[in-house]
Design a protein around this motif. Structure first.
Motif, PDB file in Angstrom:
ATOM      1  N   TRP A 120     -38.901  26.083   5.691  1.00 36.48           N
ATOM      2  CA  TRP A 120     -38.036  26.967   6.493  1.00 36.48           C
ATOM      3  C   TRP A 120     -37.809  28.291   5.778  1.00 36.48           C
ATOM      4  CZ3 TRP A 120     -32.777  28.335   5.348  1.00 36.48           C
ATOM      5  CH2 TRP A 120     -32.154  29.065   6.356  1.00 36.48           C
ATOM      6  N   LEU A 121     -37.572  28.219   4.465  1.00 36.11           N
ATOM      7  CA  LEU A 121     -37.379  29.450   3.700  1.00 36.11           C
ATOM      8  C   LEU A 121     -38.640  30.302   3.677  1.00 36.11           C
ATOM      9  CD1 LEU A 121     -35.354  28.082   0.640  1.00 36.11           C
ATOM     10  CD2 LEU A 121     -34.509  29.607   2.425  1.00 36.11           C
ATOM     11  N   MET A 122     -39.804  29.639   3.755  1.00 35.65           N
ATOM     12  CA  MET A 122     -41.076  30.365   3.713  1.00 35.65           C
ATOM     13  C   MET A 122     -41.537  30.781   5.107  1.00 35.65           C
ATOM     14  SD  MET A 122     -42.984  27.989   0.889  1.00 35.65           S
ATOM     15  CE  MET A 122     -44.554  28.810   1.082  1.00 35.65           C
ATOM     16  N   GLY A 123     -40.690  30.580   6.103  1.00 35.59           N
ATOM     17  CA  GLY A 123     -41.047  30.999   7.452  1.00 35.59           C
ATOM     18  C   GLY A 123     -42.073  30.094   8.110  1.00 35.59           C
ATOM     19  N   GLY A 124     -42.176  28.868   7.659  1.00 38.12           N
ATOM     20  CA  GLY A 124     -43.084  27.907   8.286  1.00 38.12           C
ATOM     21  C   GLY A 124     -44.547  28.086   7.923  1.00 38.12           C
ATOM     22  N   SER A 125     -44.839  28.835   6.885  1.00 35.84           N
ATOM     23  CA  SER A 125     -46.233  29.064   6.504  1.00 35.84           C
ATOM     24  C   SER A 125     -46.417  28.796   5.018  1.00 35.84           C
ATOM     25  CB  SER A 125     -46.656  30.503   6.820  1.00 35.84           C
ATOM     26  OG  SER A 125     -45.876  31.413   6.061  1.00 35.84           O
ATOM     27  N   MET A 126     -47.667  28.520   4.645  1.00 34.94           N
ATOM     28  CA  MET A 126     -47.978  28.299   3.241  1.00 34.94           C
ATOM     29  C   MET A 126     -48.076  29.635   2.513  1.00 34.94           C
ATOM     30  SD  MET A 126     -48.122  25.057   2.954  1.00 34.94           S
ATOM     31  CE  MET A 126     -48.994  24.789   1.414  1.00 34.94           C
ATOM     32  N   PRO A 127     -47.861  29.648   1.195  1.00 38.72           N
ATOM     33  CA  PRO A 127     -47.989  30.900   0.448  1.00 38.72           C
ATOM     34  C   PRO A 127     -49.435  31.377   0.433  1.00 38.72           C
ATOM     35  CG  PRO A 127     -47.709  29.053  -1.047  1.00 38.72           C
ATOM     36  CD  PRO A 127     -47.458  28.521   0.318  1.00 38.72           C
ATOM     37  N   LEU A 128     -49.615  32.664   0.303  1.00 42.61           N
ATOM     38  CA  LEU A 128     -50.953  33.264   0.268  1.00 42.61           C
ATOM     39  C   LEU A 128     -51.291  33.638  -1.166  1.00 42.61           C
ATOM     40  CD1 LEU A 128     -50.673  35.600   3.399  1.00 42.61           C
ATOM     41  CD2 LEU A 128     -51.700  33.333   3.257  1.00 42.61           C
ATOM     42  N   PHE A 129     -52.542  33.295  -1.555  1.00 41.23           N
ATOM     43  CA  PHE A 129     -52.994  33.594  -2.903  1.00 41.23           C
ATOM     44  C   PHE A 129     -54.269  34.420  -2.826  1.00 41.23           C
ATOM     45  CE2 PHE A 129     -50.903  29.385  -3.236  1.00 41.23           C
ATOM     46  CZ  PHE A 129     -49.813  29.773  -4.000  1.00 41.23           C
TER      47      PHE A 129
END
Length: 250
Positions: free
Chosen positions: A6-15
């Motif tokens: 939820w804190l990440m806006g429903g998406s995985m981090p981008l690398f």
């Protein structure tokens, strides 16, 4: 995990590619070989943490792009060790020791799964911090292994245990029967001692000391004299047999 997503806006981090070069390789074989090698590399960091670094990104560890890369040997070795540990757990699930091994295996493997690139891309090549939890499992396994090694030396706990182990290992060795018979004789277990002295003589008929000691255990003076003289016929300088025969004749 729900709060984190939820804190990440429903998406995985981008690398980026420099964060984890293997995960951006277009070749499946390269990705699989490199991921597998990184598992063995992390295992080596647990075994011998002599090469540590605050940042392992970019070209710190070259990609494994071929099956003939020598680093694949360490991958295969790790696989063999892990399979052996897992099979050992499965074959002895009822024992206390197997439960210790199982707990160690679970602590070793499961906390590392999120960092393994198996289910999602991570933002690093190697990071010592992800080994903190697996190191707990590693310590449990090492302690369990040392305990198993120490338990192998139970035969040295007593004189009897040591001599009995010799008979179990080499029942055709006259000397181990003779040594065990001496122990039995010292502990007034005369009938057992006679049996093992006799066995020693059957295996090695020229064992003068066994003949002499048999003479000391027999209650028949004539039989005792016969054993002493037989011992002296084999070894004329056998001082105990000379002493015992002299006492008997006196």
């Amino acid at each position: 995990m729900s709060v984190r997503l939820w804190l990440m806006g429903g998406s995985m981090p981008l690398f980026s590619e420099q964060d984890n070069p293997a995960s951006f390789s277009p070749h499946l074989l390269t990705r699989m070989l490199t991921y597998s090698y990184l598992l063995s590399f992390n295992a080596w960091l647990l075994l011998a943490p002599v090469v540590l670094c605050y940042d392992w990104q970019v070209g710190s560890i070259p990609l494994v792009e071929s099956l003939v890369d020598i680093r694949n040997v360490s991958t295969v070795l790790l696989a063999v060790v892990m399979v052996a540990l897992c099979l050992s757990c499965l074959f002895s699930l009822q024992g206390q020791g197997s439960r210790e091994m199982l707990v160690g295996m679970l602590f070793l493997m499961f906390p590392f799964i999120p960092a393994s690139n198996l289910f999602f891309r991570v933002g690093f090549v190697v990071a010592e911090r992800v080994l903190y939890m697996p190191s707990m499992g590693y310590c449990i396994l090492v302690a369990h292994g040392l305990g198993r090694l120490c338990s192998l030396n139970n035969v040295w706990r007593s004189r009897e245990a040591l001599f009995r182990s010799g008979i179990q290992t080499l029942p055709h060795n006259a000397k181990v029967h003779y040594n065990y018979a001496n122990f039995l004789k010292d502990n007034s277990r005369h009938q057992e001692a006679i049996h093992h002295y006799t066995t020693a003589l059957r295996l090695y008929p020229r064992h003068a000391s066994a003949m002499n000691n048999l003479g000391t255990l027999t209650r028949d003076p004539e039989e005792a004299e016969r054993y002493y003289r037989k011992a002296l016929a084999t070894n004329p300088q056998h001082n105990r047999a000379l002493f015992n025969l002299g006492n008997l004749l006196k």
